[in-house]
Write a protein that holds these residues in place. Structure first.
Motif, PDB file in Angstrom:
ATOM      1  N   ARG A 115     -54.027 -32.795  -0.493  1.00  0.00           N
ATOM      2  CA  ARG A 115     -53.514 -31.689   0.314  1.00  0.00           C
ATOM      3  C   ARG A 115     -54.560 -30.598   0.501  1.00  0.00           C
ATOM      4  O   ARG A 115     -54.806 -30.127   1.613  1.00  0.00           O
ATOM      5  CB  ARG A 115     -52.262 -31.122  -0.386  1.00  0.00           C
ATOM      6  N   VAL A 116     -55.189 -30.208  -0.586  1.00  0.00           N
ATOM      7  CA  VAL A 116     -56.191 -29.149  -0.499  1.00  0.00           C
ATOM      8  C   VAL A 116     -57.486 -29.681   0.107  1.00  0.00           C
ATOM      9  O   VAL A 116     -58.182 -28.972   0.836  1.00  0.00           O
ATOM     10  CB  VAL A 116     -56.428 -28.527  -1.885  1.00  0.00           C
ATOM     11  N   GLY A 117     -57.799 -30.936  -0.180  1.00  0.00           N
ATOM     12  CA  GLY A 117     -58.993 -31.541   0.408  1.00  0.00           C
ATOM     13  C   GLY A 117     -58.921 -31.575   1.924  1.00  0.00           C
ATOM     14  O   GLY A 117     -59.908 -31.317   2.614  1.00  0.00           O
ATOM     15  N   LYS A 118     -57.745 -31.867   2.449  1.00  0.00           N
ATOM     16  CA  LYS A 118     -57.563 -31.846   3.906  1.00  0.00           C
ATOM     17  C   LYS A 118     -57.711 -30.431   4.443  1.00  0.00           C
ATOM     18  O   LYS A 118     -58.375 -30.199   5.468  1.00  0.00           O
ATOM     19  CB  LYS A 118     -56.190 -32.414   4.264  1.00  0.00           C
ATOM     20  N   ALA A 119     -57.103 -29.478   3.756  1.00  0.00           N
ATOM     21  CA  ALA A 119     -57.114 -28.097   4.231  1.00  0.00           C
ATOM     22  C   ALA A 119     -58.514 -27.508   4.273  1.00  0.00           C
ATOM     23  O   ALA A 119     -58.862 -26.775   5.196  1.00  0.00           O
ATOM     24  CB  ALA A 119     -56.223 -27.241   3.341  1.00  0.00           C
ATOM     25  N   LEU A 120     -59.307 -27.833   3.265  1.00  0.00           N
ATOM     26  CA  LEU A 120     -60.634 -27.222   3.136  1.00  0.00           C
ATOM     27  C   LEU A 120     -61.765 -28.161   3.548  1.00  0.00           C
ATOM     28  O   LEU A 120     -62.932 -27.857   3.323  1.00  0.00           O
ATOM     29  CB  LEU A 120     -60.840 -26.753   1.692  1.00  0.00           C
ATOM     30  N   ASN A 121     -61.401 -29.304   4.113  1.00  0.00           N
ATOM     31  CA  ASN A 121     -62.399 -30.276   4.581  1.00  0.00           C
ATOM     32  C   ASN A 121     -63.324 -30.695   3.436  1.00  0.00           C
ATOM     33  O   ASN A 121     -64.540 -30.525   3.492  1.00  0.00           O
ATOM     34  CB  ASN A 121     -63.208 -29.715   5.750  1.00  0.00           C
ATOM     35  N   LYS A 122     -62.707 -31.279   2.406  1.00  0.00           N
ATOM     36  CA  LYS A 122     -63.444 -31.759   1.232  1.00  0.00           C
ATOM     37  C   LYS A 122     -63.240 -33.275   1.115  1.00  0.00           C
ATOM     38  O   LYS A 122     -62.378 -33.748   0.380  1.00  0.00           O
ATOM     39  CB  LYS A 122     -62.937 -31.065  -0.029  1.00  0.00           C
ATOM     40  N   PRO A 123     -64.037 -34.074   1.834  1.00  0.00           N
ATOM     41  CA  PRO A 123     -63.846 -35.532   1.814  1.00  0.00           C
ATOM     42  C   PRO A 123     -63.940 -36.135   0.418  1.00  0.00           C
ATOM     43  O   PRO A 123     -63.240 -37.115   0.121  1.00  0.00           O
ATOM     44  CB  PRO A 123     -64.979 -36.044   2.712  1.00  0.00           C
ATOM     45  N   ARG A 182     -42.213 -39.077  -9.519  1.00  0.00           N
ATOM     46  CA  ARG A 182     -42.250 -38.291  -8.284  1.00  0.00           C
ATOM     47  C   ARG A 182     -43.650 -37.902  -7.843  1.00  0.00           C
ATOM     48  O   ARG A 182     -43.984 -38.019  -6.639  1.00  0.00           O
ATOM     49  CB  ARG A 182     -41.361 -37.051  -8.438  1.00  0.00           C
ATOM     50  N   PRO A 183     -44.560 -37.454  -8.750  1.00  0.00           N
ATOM     51  CA  PRO A 183     -45.897 -37.073  -8.281  1.00  0.00           C
ATOM     52  C   PRO A 183     -46.636 -38.212  -7.584  1.00  0.00           C
ATOM     53  O   PRO A 183     -47.371 -37.971  -6.612  1.00  0.00           O
ATOM     54  CB  PRO A 183     -46.611 -36.659  -9.581  1.00  0.00           C
ATOM     55  N   MET A 184     -46.432 -39.434  -8.038  1.00  0.00           N
ATOM     56  CA  MET A 184     -47.101 -40.570  -7.404  1.00  0.00           C
ATOM     57  C   MET A 184     -46.534 -40.836  -6.015  1.00  0.00           C
ATOM     58  O   MET A 184     -47.269 -41.189  -5.084  1.00  0.00           O
ATOM     59  CB  MET A 184     -46.975 -41.808  -8.297  1.00  0.00           C
ATOM     60  N   ILE A 185     -45.224 -40.669  -5.874  1.00  0.00           N
ATOM     61  CA  ILE A 185     -44.600 -40.856  -4.564  1.00  0.00           C
ATOM     62  C   ILE A 185     -45.150 -39.830  -3.575  1.00  0.00           C
ATOM     63  O   ILE A 185     -45.511 -40.172  -2.436  1.00  0.00           O
ATOM     64  CB  ILE A 185     -43.070 -40.743  -4.680  1.00  0.00           C
ATOM     65  N   TRP A 186     -45.231 -38.584  -3.997  1.00  0.00           N
ATOM     66  CA  TRP A 186     -45.774 -37.544  -3.121  1.00  0.00           C
ATOM     67  C   TRP A 186     -47.215 -37.846  -2.732  1.00  0.00           C
ATOM     68  O   TRP A 186     -47.612 -37.650  -1.574  1.00  0.00           O
ATOM     69  CB  TRP A 186     -45.692 -36.188  -3.820  1.00  0.00           C
ATOM     70  N   ALA A 187     -48.002 -38.292  -3.689  1.00  0.00           N
ATOM     71  CA  ALA A 187     -49.405 -38.588  -3.397  1.00  0.00           C
ATOM     72  C   ALA A 187     -49.527 -39.733  -2.400  1.00  0.00           C
ATOM     73  O   ALA A 187     -50.321 -39.672  -1.452  1.00  0.00           O
ATOM     74  CB  ALA A 187     -50.150 -38.912  -4.688  1.00  0.00           C
ATOM     75  N   ALA A 188     -48.741 -40.785  -2.593  1.00  0.00           N
ATOM     76  CA  ALA A 188     -48.787 -41.917  -1.673  1.00  0.00           C
ATOM     77  C   ALA A 188     -48.364 -41.500  -0.270  1.00  0.00           C
ATOM     78  O   ALA A 188     -48.969 -41.923   0.732  1.00  0.00           O
ATOM     79  CB  ALA A 188     -47.903 -43.048  -2.193  1.00  0.00           C
ATOM     80  N   LEU A 189     -47.331 -40.668  -0.173  1.00  0.00           N
ATOM     81  CA  LEU A 189     -46.874 -40.214   1.146  1.00  0.00           C
ATOM     82  C   LEU A 189     -47.878 -39.272   1.795  1.00  0.00           C
ATOM     83  O   LEU A 189     -48.055 -39.290   3.021  1.00  0.00           O
ATOM     84  CB  LEU A 189     -45.505 -39.541   1.020  1.00  0.00           C
ATOM     85  N   GLU A 190     -48.546 -38.452   0.992  1.00  0.00           N
ATOM     86  CA  GLU A 190     -49.590 -37.587   1.543  1.00  0.00           C
ATOM     87  C   GLU A 190     -50.753 -38.422   2.066  1.00  0.00           C
ATOM     88  O   GLU A 190     -51.325 -38.125   3.132  1.00  0.00           O
ATOM     89  CB  GLU A 190     -50.075 -36.599   0.480  1.00  0.00           C
ATOM     90  N   ALA A 191     -51.097 -39.483   1.339  1.00  0.00           N
ATOM     91  CA  ALA A 191     -52.150 -40.390   1.804  1.00  0.00           C
ATOM     92  C   ALA A 191     -51.731 -41.066   3.110  1.00  0.00           C
ATOM     93  O   ALA A 191     -52.554 -41.248   4.023  1.00  0.00           O
ATOM     94  CB  ALA A 191     -52.457 -41.436   0.735  1.00  0.00           C
ATOM     95  N   PHE A 192     -50.460 -41.428   3.210  1.00  0.00           N
ATOM     96  CA  PHE A 192     -49.962 -42.012   4.456  1.00  0.00           C
ATOM     97  C   PHE A 192     -50.018 -41.002   5.582  1.00  0.00           C
ATOM     98  O   PHE A 192     -50.413 -41.318   6.710  1.00  0.00           O
ATOM     99  CB  PHE A 192     -48.538 -42.519   4.264  1.00  0.00           C
TER     100      PHE A 192
END
Length: 435
Positions: free
Chosen positions: A286-294, A345-355
């Protein structure tokens, strides 16, 4: 119980405002989910308003424990009956409910719970956690003192994500929230912003010393999300520096890769990993996307792509510790139970964010697989969430026993999982296929 028993021991050692100039919602594939898993009935049972003994302010609370079979509410004799850890998460859940704009009851509860959080900020800028049954604040027990710990970060998470909403609907409350945010942010910059990038070694594992309690990546993840909210609202070079420092500490705790144990897992604290609160990959994405941190996004995907399937194959784990006697990381011990909603739950959120970010179908499929844990695809072969009642059960004790109590944390974490999952038809299909 509604939080791991070992959390008290670790304590001694130891969303949605998005990352653009406008409020970002998950890129849902449809606005009307075919299946509605979220049921707030039990959470409503846990909720009540009380008046604080100190000033008579009415606040919204969520009972920490609810015991089967009648699901009566229970107070902890050491801690109290409600806490920021749970109230802040419940408020974040309501903040993301699709009918918030029109549902007066939801609006009222959200405001009352936000008030609860504000009222528990101490003069030192950190937050107390628990409230006693007599409506006084628990200021002395180890899991409730006002310090740099989980509950302070959860308070900040709620305040930073709810702030844009209240800017529009209640400017006075928003102003109070901003004051509270600024006080805590000043503490974080003071206490963490200038820590040197030093390391220690535990069982041969190199760990950073600049995160909460030295190497607490679980806490750093919540801090990362909150600080990124703050930075997006009001860019500040010191805040950005701290964000980068925390993220670098999280990255330093990642070990292994594809085919190499522990397969990209991000350790939680020192040389150990635990399932509960492992929001590191979600935060990095989430933060990597926001701040352009590949590099942050790549690290998160490394864990999601390799470690999460490993956990599924094992039937999930509660925790493990590792050592590095030479060039290879090796396991010392691991535990499969107890398993709790807060660990899945944290893993589900991470997978959905990746999607969300990649649109790769494998991540929606993975999210559905992970969520099937709640509906019985687990080592106990027993549902851990009941959509008919809205109860999230407190944990898997063994392969033939679960804890059927339904406290705040288990219920909220289950609701959190399904609230986001049901925005993605592909993930729901995967869930239905795997349950």
């Amino acid at each position: 119980m509604s939080r791991p028993a070992f959390l008290k021991l670790l304590t001694l050692q130891l969303l949605l405002f998005a990352f653009s100039c406008k409020k970002e919602q998950p890129v849902a594939q449809t606005t009307t989910p075919a299946t509605r898993y979220v049921n707030l009935s039990h959470l409503d049972r846990l909720y009540q308003t009380v008046k604080l003994a100190s000033n008579g302010t009415e606040v919204g609370t969520v009972a920490i424990y609810s015991e089967a079979p009648d699901y009566h509410l229970v107070t902890d004799t050491d801690e109290g009956f409600t806490c920021i850890d749970d109230v802040a998460r419940a408020a974040l859940l309501l903040l993301r409910e699709p009918d918030l704009a029109t549902n007066k009851e939801t609006q009222t509860k959200l405001r009352a719970m936000t008030e609860f959080v504000l009222q528990l900020q101490a003069d030192n800028g950190y937050f107390y956690n628990f409230l006693w049954p007599d409506r006084t604040i628990n200021k002395t027990f180890q899991t409730s003192v006002a310090e740099a710990n989980f509950w302070s970060w959860r308070a900040l998470w709620l305040l930073t994500e709810a702030y844009p909403y209240y800017q529009k609907v209640d400017a006075t409350l928003a102003g109070r929230m901003q004051t509270a945010i600024q006080k805590l942010t000043a503490n974080m910059l003071r206490d963490f912003g200038n820590k040197p990038r030093e390391y220690s070694f535990i069982q041969g594992i190199q760990v950073p010393k600049w995160l909460p309690f030295g190497s607490g990546t679980d806490q750093a993840a919540i801090m990362l999300i909150s600080l990124a909210n703050i930075y997006q609202q009001a860019p500040n070079s010191d805040v950005l520096k701290l964000i980068e420092l925390l993220a670098d500490g999280i990255l330093a705790m990642q070990y292994g890769d594809v085919g190499k144990y522990p397969y990209g897992a991000i350790l939680s604290f020192e040389n150990g990993w635990h399932a509960y609160g492992s929001d590191q990959s979600y935060a990095l994405l989430r933060v990597g996307k926001a701040l352009n941190k590949p590099a942050w996004i790549a690290a998160a995907k490394r864990e999601i792509d390799n470690f999460y399937p490993y956990l599924i194959q094992l039937g999930f784990l509660e925790s493990f510790t590792v050592q590095q006697p030479g060039n290879e990381v090796k396991p010392i011990k691991s535990s499969q139970v107890s398993q709790i909603a807060y660990g899945v739950r944290p893993m589900i959120w991470a997978a959905l964010e990746a999607f969300d970010q990649s649109k790769e179908a494998k991540y929606a499929e993975l999210a559905g697989q992970l969520a099937s844990w709640f509906l019985g695809k687990n080592v106990a072969n027993t549902p851990m969430y009941d959509p008919a009642t809205g109860r999230g059960y407190d944990g898997i004790i063994s392969s033939n026993q679960i804890n059927r109590n339904s406290g705040a944390e288990s219920t909220i974490e289950a609701l959190w999982a399904f609230q986001r999952l049901e925005q993605y038809p592909d993930a729901v299909k995967a869930l239905e296929k795997n349950k």
